[in-house]
Design an enzyme around this catalytic site. Structure first.
Site, PDB file in Angstrom:
ATOM      1  N   HIS A 188      -5.561  -0.957  11.837  1.00 26.77           N
ATOM      2  CA  HIS A 188      -5.000  -1.580  10.636  1.00 26.77           C
ATOM      3  C   HIS A 188      -5.785  -2.845  10.298  1.00 26.77           C
ATOM      4  O   HIS A 188      -6.258  -3.554  11.192  1.00 26.77           O
ATOM      5  CB  HIS A 188      -3.538  -1.937  10.901  1.00 26.77           C
ATOM      6  CG  HIS A 188      -2.766  -2.365   9.692  1.00 26.77           C
ATOM      7  ND1 HIS A 188      -2.730  -1.636   8.522  1.00 26.77           N
ATOM      8  CD2 HIS A 188      -1.980  -3.461   9.468  1.00 26.77           C
ATOM      9  CE1 HIS A 188      -1.953  -2.245   7.642  1.00 26.77           C
ATOM     10  NE2 HIS A 188      -1.492  -3.361   8.185  1.00 26.77           N
ATOM     11  N   ASN A 201       0.176  -9.229   5.248  1.00 26.57           N
ATOM     12  CA  ASN A 201       0.134  -7.780   5.380  1.00 26.57           C
ATOM     13  C   ASN A 201       0.218  -7.137   3.995  1.00 26.57           C
ATOM     14  O   ASN A 201       0.345  -7.831   2.976  1.00 26.57           O
ATOM     15  CB  ASN A 201       1.286  -7.309   6.281  1.00 26.57           C
ATOM     16  CG  ASN A 201       1.002  -5.954   6.918  1.00 26.57           C
ATOM     17  OD1 ASN A 201       0.016  -5.295   6.608  1.00 26.57           O
ATOM     18  ND2 ASN A 201       1.870  -5.529   7.813  1.00 26.57           N
ATOM     19  N   CYS A 208      -5.058   0.063   3.885  1.00 28.96           N
ATOM     20  CA  CYS A 208      -4.897  -1.321   4.335  1.00 28.96           C
ATOM     21  C   CYS A 208      -6.186  -2.121   4.227  1.00 28.96           C
ATOM     22  O   CYS A 208      -6.182  -3.280   3.801  1.00 28.96           O
ATOM     23  CB  CYS A 208      -4.366  -1.352   5.763  1.00 28.96           C
ATOM     24  SG  CYS A 208      -5.379  -0.429   6.942  1.00 28.96           S
ATOM     25  N   GLN A 212       0.818  -1.215   0.000  1.00 27.87           N
ATOM     26  CA  GLN A 212       0.000   0.000   0.000  1.00 27.87           C
ATOM     27  C   GLN A 212       0.853   1.267   0.000  1.00 27.87           C
ATOM     28  O   GLN A 212       0.331   2.372  -0.172  1.00 27.87           O
ATOM     29  CB  GLN A 212      -0.922   0.017   1.218  1.00 27.87           C
ATOM     30  CG  GLN A 212      -0.194   0.141   2.550  1.00 27.87           C
ATOM     31  CD  GLN A 212      -1.101  -0.084   3.730  1.00 27.87           C
ATOM     32  OE1 GLN A 212      -1.456  -1.220   4.051  1.00 27.87           O
ATOM     33  NE2 GLN A 212      -1.481   0.996   4.397  1.00 27.87           N
TER      34      GLN A 212
END
Length: 453
Positions: free
Chosen positions: A371, A392, A76, A70
């Site tokens: 997040h 992630n 996110c 990102q």
């Protein structure tokens, strides 16, 4: 009732002498002070045993594509949602790795948030400008953050496209200046609309006509920043068998229905918020939290931690990833990609104790969801998980080639939201899910957006 003021309210020289004498009474205080000054608290407090114990092996592990990035944006939640969906395209088309366009979703999110903000201003024209609600609305009208139901709204209204169809731009990857300028314009629009109403210069109908003109300017700005979103495109790819395919003149909605083919209504947002104002087994929504007017409202079902954990585990063991929201900055080594409650021994390093419960942290502003990521694996010992594999969206450098690892104890303390299939809920919880939600104030901790860069 407030504490009564007395003569000892001020810091005095005598008080400082006591504090200084106490600090200097133990030689190790100076050693720790010098170590922390030179290396930082995390280096000094790091528990090296955790780095050994947190292995990147899991009893259940799902196949995923290449790690996404990102970059310097707060998307996110969007990356996590698209990472969940892209697996369906990769499987259907026999692709080793595939990525959906995050810039395309970002364009429509900014545009819809702008409309949502202007509508919220029109709905609150009688509120005082210096009141808490207007101050809240004006704070961050188009920040990058979002929630699962907001992601669903974008997908269901606008579909999705492959990344090459609408690739990243300078401002999708570095969004701060774009957000600043659009926010500046939206606040200007708020001045215009509220002033016209307060001075009785416009009718309700003329204000809405003015809003449409404002949205036209926002659309133009977004095209400059992100490019114009495609109406149709050709999808060309070569699968793992080296076979070439071409599908022409697809709309983004056509592509979603044909290649993703997931009914997002089958998934529900479940939270663990152990505060007295949110009894378990009930549903909640948040005032003025959303992006698409007329779309799906944000809705949570609050459950006990044992149920919360079990739902995530069931979905992973059934072969599906789990979108989730957490407070990722707590007890995190970003380079190693480790989230563990014993990672830093701050108490020994600083000679203090930290004793707030999860409820206290939510009530007193110490923690909230920051997040969104995706669970793609879990390690189970004697029927109980002890660590979780996390996909992630910070690129391949941190963690293990971009993947992080979370201890189950950390899961208990800093996990707040998961998205799971409705079918995994008990009959009692499915019935609870269908009850009208309690409305939370806009500034409630459960109104936080996943936006960490």
């Amino acid at each position: 009732m407030s504490v009564r003021l007395t003569d000892d309210t001020a810091i005095t020289p005598e008080m400082m002498e006591r504090f200084q004498a106490s600090f200097r009474s133990l030689p190790q205080h100076r050693v720790l002070m010098n170590a922390i000054k030179k290396n930082g608290i995390q280096s000094v407090a790091m528990n090296q045993d955790v780095l050994v114990e947190m292995q990147y092996t899991f009893s259940t592990e799902l196949e995923t594509g290449d790690i996404t990035n990102q970059k310097n944006s707060g998307r996110c939640w969007m990356f996590a949602g698209l990472n969940v969906l892209r697996g369906h395209v990769a499987k259907k088309c026999q692709l080793k790795s595939f990525e959906l366009s995050q810039s395309y979703q970002m364009f429509w999110d900014k545009f819809e948030k702008s409309n949502y903000f202007l509508e919220s201003i029109l709905e609150t024209l009688d509120e005082p400008t210096d009141g808490r609600l207007i101050s809240w609305l004006l704070m961050q009208p188009v920040n990058d953050g979002g929630q699962w139901d907001m992601f669903v709204n974008l997908v269901e209204k606008y579909g999705v496209v492959p990344k090459h169809v609408m690739p990243e731009t300078h401002h999708s990857s570095k969004s701060r200046e774009m957000n600043r300028l659009i926010t500046r314009k939206l606040r200007e629009y708020a001045v215009t609309l509220r002033h016209a109403y307060q001075t009785k210069q416009s009718t309700a109908e003329s204000l809405r006509a003015e809003k449409q003109s404002m949205l036209g300017e926002i659309y133009r700005m977004l095209c400059f920043f992100l490019g114009e979103p495609p109406k149709t495109f050709d999808f060309e790819y070569r699968n793992e068998e080296k076979e070439f395919h071409r599908d022409e003149h697809l709309t983004p909605q056509d592509f979603y229905k044909k290649y993703v083919d997931v009914n997002l209504d089958d998934y529900v947002s479940v939270i663990h918020a152990p505060t007295a104002d949110k009894p378990f087994g009930h549903t909640y929504t948040v005032q003025y939290l959303g992006n698409v007017k007329g779309g799906k409202a944000v809705k949570y079902l609050n459950v006990e931690m044992s149920t919360f954990r079990s739902l995530a585990l069931q979905q992973l063991e059934a072969g599906e990833p789990v979108w989730f929201g957490c407070d990722v900055g707590q007890m995190l080594d970003r380079d190693a990609g480790i989230m563990d409650m014993n990672l830093y021994d701050y108490e020994s390093a600083l000679s203090v104790t930290f004793q707030m419960s999860k409820e206290d942290r939510l009530n007193y502003g110490e923690s909230l969801m920051t997040h969104a990521m995706v669970f793609t694996g879990v390690n189970v010992v004697d029927g109980q998980p002890n660590r979780w594999k996390v996909e992630n969206s910070w690129g391949p450098e941190p963690g293990n080639k971009g993947f992080f690892i979370m201890s189950d104890e950390w899961f208990d303390e800093y996990m707040y939201q998961i998205v799971v299939r409705r079918d995994y809920l008990s009959a009692e919880l499915q019935a609870a899910l269908d009850t009208p939600p309690m409305e939370l104030k806009p500034w409630d901790p459960m109104g936080s957006l996943a936006t960490l860069r």
